[in-house]
Design a protein around this motif. Structure first.
Motif, PDB file in Angstrom:
ATOM      1  N   ALA A  23      40.677  49.812  50.919  1.00 42.89           N
ATOM      2  CA  ALA A  23      39.810  50.626  51.773  1.00 42.89           C
ATOM      3  C   ALA A  23      38.592  51.126  50.991  1.00 42.89           C
ATOM      4  O   ALA A  23      37.482  51.165  51.523  1.00 42.89           O
ATOM      5  CB  ALA A  23      40.591  51.805  52.350  1.00 42.89           C
ATOM      6  N   LEU A  24      38.786  51.471  49.728  1.00 42.03           N
ATOM      7  CA  LEU A  24      37.656  51.870  48.890  1.00 42.03           C
ATOM      8  C   LEU A  24      36.718  50.689  48.664  1.00 42.03           C
ATOM      9  O   LEU A  24      35.499  50.824  48.741  1.00 42.03           O
ATOM     10  CB  LEU A  24      38.155  52.403  47.545  1.00 42.03           C
ATOM     11  N   ALA A  39      43.721  50.447  39.633  1.00 44.16           N
ATOM     12  CA  ALA A  39      42.440  50.303  40.326  1.00 44.16           C
ATOM     13  C   ALA A  39      41.528  49.365  39.534  1.00 44.16           C
ATOM     14  O   ALA A  39      41.494  49.403  38.306  1.00 44.16           O
ATOM     15  CB  ALA A  39      41.776  51.666  40.495  1.00 44.16           C
ATOM     16  N   PRO A  40      40.780  48.521  40.244  1.00 43.45           N
ATOM     17  CA  PRO A  40      39.870  47.610  39.536  1.00 43.45           C
ATOM     18  C   PRO A  40      38.722  48.365  38.872  1.00 43.45           C
ATOM     19  O   PRO A  40      38.387  49.486  39.245  1.00 43.45           O
ATOM     20  CB  PRO A  40      39.355  46.696  40.657  1.00 43.45           C
ATOM     21  N   GLU A  41      38.108  47.734  37.896  1.00 43.13           N
ATOM     22  CA  GLU A  41      37.013  48.357  37.153  1.00 43.13           C
ATOM     23  C   GLU A  41      35.777  48.583  38.014  1.00 43.13           C
ATOM     24  O   GLU A  41      34.891  49.343  37.633  1.00 43.13           O
ATOM     25  CB  GLU A  41      36.672  47.500  35.937  1.00 43.13           C
ATOM     26  N   THR A  42      35.714  47.960  39.178  1.00 43.23           N
ATOM     27  CA  THR A  42      34.564  48.139  40.068  1.00 43.23           C
ATOM     28  C   THR A  42      34.578  49.510  40.737  1.00 43.23           C
ATOM     29  O   THR A  42      33.577  49.927  41.305  1.00 43.23           O
ATOM     30  CB  THR A  42      34.546  47.053  41.157  1.00 43.23           C
ATOM     31  N   LEU A  43      35.705  50.218  40.671  1.00 40.72           N
ATOM     32  CA  LEU A  43      35.825  51.552  41.260  1.00 40.72           C
ATOM     33  C   LEU A  43      35.701  52.605  40.169  1.00 40.72           C
ATOM     34  O   LEU A  43      36.274  52.474  39.095  1.00 40.72           O
ATOM     35  CB  LEU A  43      37.169  51.721  41.971  1.00 40.72           C
ATOM     36  N   SER A  44      34.972  53.649  40.471  1.00 40.50           N
ATOM     37  CA  SER A  44      34.848  54.779  39.560  1.00 40.50           C
ATOM     38  C   SER A  44      36.063  55.681  39.741  1.00 40.50           C
ATOM     39  O   SER A  44      36.522  55.882  40.865  1.00 40.50           O
ATOM     40  CB  SER A  44      33.560  55.533  39.896  1.00 40.50           C
TER      41      SER A  44
END
Length: 74
Positions: A23-24, A39-44
């Motif tokens: 969802a993010l 969480a993937p590195e693309t998310l802060s």
């Protein structure tokens, strides 16, 4: 919250960890709270707090666990 941000719209979605990450990623959610350690590195992300806990059980059920006395715990 209504007084500080009267135009804020808050919706709570009860999502599982993987669903929250999706969802993010696709823009359906702006923020997620929870244990998102994968969480993937693309998310802060930011850790809000750290908590420790104790698991207690019979020594036969937890044979590898260290022995802890009540005095050591307190």
């Amino acid at each position: 919250m209504r007084q500080l941000a009267p135009q804020l719209r808050l919706s709570v979605l009860p999502l599982a960890r993987r669903d929250a990450i999706e969802a993010l990623g696709d823009g359906r959610a702006d923020m997620a709270l929870g244990f998102l350690w994968d969480a993937p590195e693309t998310l802060s992300n930011r850790r809000l707090y750290e908590e420790s806990f104790l698991v207690a059980g019979l020594s036969t059920a937890l044979p590898e666990a260290p022995v802890m006395t009540l005095d050591a715990y307190c």
